[in-house]
Enzyme design. Structure first.
Site, short mmCIF file in Angstrom:
data_model
loop_
_atom_site.label_atom_id
_atom_site.label_comp_id
_atom_site.label_asym_id
_atom_site.label_seq_id
_atom_site.Cartn_x
_atom_site.Cartn_y
_atom_site.Cartn_z
N ARG A 123 0.98 -1.29 0.10
CA ARG A 123 -0.15 -0.01 0.03
C ARG A 123 0.95 1.28 -0.02
O ARG A 123 2.00 1.19 0.50
CB ARG A 123 -0.92 -0.17 1.33
CG ARG A 123 -2.07 -1.10 1.06
CD ARG A 123 -2.71 -1.16 2.34
NE ARG A 123 -3.27 -0.06 2.88
CZ ARG A 123 -3.17 0.72 4.04
NH1 ARG A 123 -2.42 -0.13 5.02
NH2 ARG A 123 -3.79 1.85 4.13
N LYS A 188 3.51 -7.42 11.88
CA LYS A 188 2.84 -7.44 10.64
C LYS A 188 3.17 -8.85 10.05
O LYS A 188 4.13 -9.35 9.97
CB LYS A 188 3.24 -6.55 9.57
CG LYS A 188 2.30 -6.68 8.36
CD LYS A 188 2.17 -5.06 7.82
CE LYS A 188 1.64 -5.30 6.34
NZ LYS A 188 1.25 -4.17 6.02
N ARG A 324 0.00 5.37 20.54
CA ARG A 324 0.79 6.41 20.93
C ARG A 324 1.52 5.78 22.38
O ARG A 324 1.06 4.70 22.83
CB ARG A 324 -0.24 7.66 21.65
CG ARG A 324 0.03 8.54 20.86
CD ARG A 324 -1.30 9.55 20.83
NE ARG A 324 -1.34 10.00 22.31
CZ ARG A 324 -2.49 10.66 22.45
NH1 ARG A 324 -3.54 10.86 21.72
NH2 ARG A 324 -2.73 10.90 23.83
C1 BTN Z 1 0.60 -3.78 2.52
O1 BTN Z 1 1.29 -2.75 2.13
O2 BTN Z 1 0.21 -3.99 3.54
C2 BTN Z 1 -0.04 -4.54 1.32
C3 BTN Z 1 0.83 -5.57 0.67
C4 BTN Z 1 0.14 -6.51 -0.46
C5 BTN Z 1 1.13 -7.46 -0.99
C6 BTN Z 1 0.49 -8.22 -2.06
S1 BTN Z 1 1.73 -9.77 -2.23
C7 BTN Z 1 0.45 -10.18 -3.35
C8 BTN Z 1 -0.07 -9.06 -4.25
N1 BTN Z 1 0.59 -8.48 -5.20
C9 BTN Z 1 1.47 -7.40 -5.06
O3 BTN Z 1 2.42 -6.81 -5.79
N2 BTN Z 1 0.91 -6.81 -3.70
C10 BTN Z 1 0.00 -7.94 -3.33
#
Ligand code: BTN
Length: 327
Positions: A123, A188, A324
């Site tokens: 993202r 994560k 926080r």
């Molecule tokens: C995030 O930033 O939390 C989202 C990550 C999403 C990763 C997945 S892997 C499969 C699909 N292909 C990508 O290029 N991104 C998503």
């Protein structure tokens, strides 16, 4: 299959294989074997080598297998999906976005899963680290028939479906961070990237991408700039990526159906029970400002509800939550 993928196929069993054996079996030179090993290492595989013994992976690797995935999906749901596995793609999301029109059965949900992504996307334009055969990189298309439910809710519902599928495979204590991070002990474990590809016959076409950390190679910290964990750590076992793919597809079909029929309302209690930040004091970070407040949950549109210091409650559609220090 490329030479390096053929070498990986022979190495998948966690037994030593000498360079001579590999070159004999594949009918290639010893230096071609060495080049293949080098390229697999660049893609993130920990290949051990011992002089006189050869090459070995630290653990057995279960490669992606369309037949196993299909076989693990109950018959009544199997035909909803057309599954494609790949050794390497730039990004499973990008691939689906580019080629969705070319896939043969447009009515089915198209699913792309890759062993490796050269340009995995996260993202907010971030890179998603995607080492070879280590984690799950899966994207699926979803035709959202006209309904009152907004597109933004799908990303939260995907997080719920993913949490449920992980739980069904024995992973405990899964938590969610709005809008759609999947956490284990506040680190994560998985991320979700949802993209819209426009409309077809009045329907909206979504691409839902999930990246689940299954078994990160050693020293992955150098490539990831936030606290992360993987399923090996969370369960003490090796979770099968084939089984996880199948279970996720089963759950996503169920959860999307609930959302499209009833909206977010019936899913709110489940979100609250998994929300890692509920009632916590947080900062909501935007490019140009930071807002402080206490998390009061989410609303039926999937927006984050924050109780602000002035006593008001506000709903936010975007922003990045950060805990926080004092909460
Ligand atoms: C995030 O930033 O939390 C989202 C990550 C999403 C990763 C997945 S892997 C499969 C699909 N292909 C990508 O290029 N991104 C998503």
């Amino acid at each position: 299959m490329s030479t390096s993928n053929s070498v990986l196929f022979l190495l998948r069993d966690n037994v030593f294989h000498s360079g001579e054996e590999l070159s004999g079996l594949l009918g290639i030179s010893r230096s071609a074997v060495w080049k293949a090993i080098k390229s697999l290492r660049v893609k993130g595989l920990d290949i051990h080598s011992i002089r006189g013994k050869g090459y070995r992976l630290p653990r057995e690797v279960e490669l992606l297998d369309e037949d196993i995935i299909r076989g693990a999906i109950p018959a009544n749901l199997r035909d909803k999906f057309q599954i494609h596995t790949y050794f390497e793609l730039s990004s499973t999301n990008t691939h689906l976005l580019q080629y969705i029109q070319n896939f043969s059965d447009g009515d089915k949900s198209q699913v792309c899963i890759s062993e490796y992504q050269t340009h995995g996307r996260g993202r907010r334009g971030r890179v998603w680290y995607s080492p070879f055969a280590a984690n799950l990189y899966l994207s699926m298309s979803w035709r959202h028939r006209q309904s009152p439910q907004g597109v933004s809710g799908f990303s939260l519902v995907t997080a719920l479906a993913l949490a449920k599928s992980l739980e069904n495979l024995g992973v405990k204590d899964i938590e969610l961070k709005w809008p759609n991070d999947v956490l284990w002990k506040r680190k994560k474990l998985a991320g979700i990237l949802l993209e819209l590809t426009g409309e077809a016959h009045g329907d909206q076409l979504l691409i839902v991408g999930i990246g689940v950390n299954v078994d990160m190679p050693e020293h992955s910290e150098a490539n990831i700039n936030q606290p992360f964990t993987d399923l090996r750590n969370a369960t003490g076992t090796r979770v099968s990526r084939n089984k996880l793919s199948a279970e996720f597809l089963v759950q996503i079909a169920k959860y999307f159906h609930i959302y499209e029929t009833n909206g977010m309302g019936s899913l709110l209690p489940e979100w609250f029970s998994r929300d890692s930040f509920l009632h916590k004091n947080v900062e909501l970070i935007f490019p140009n400002q930071t807002i402080r407040g206490t998390v009061a949950g989410i609303d039926e549109q999937g927006s984050l509800l924050l109780d602000l210091i002035d006593g008001s409650r506000r709903a936010f559609q975007s922003g990045e939550i950060s805990l926080r220090a004092c909460s």
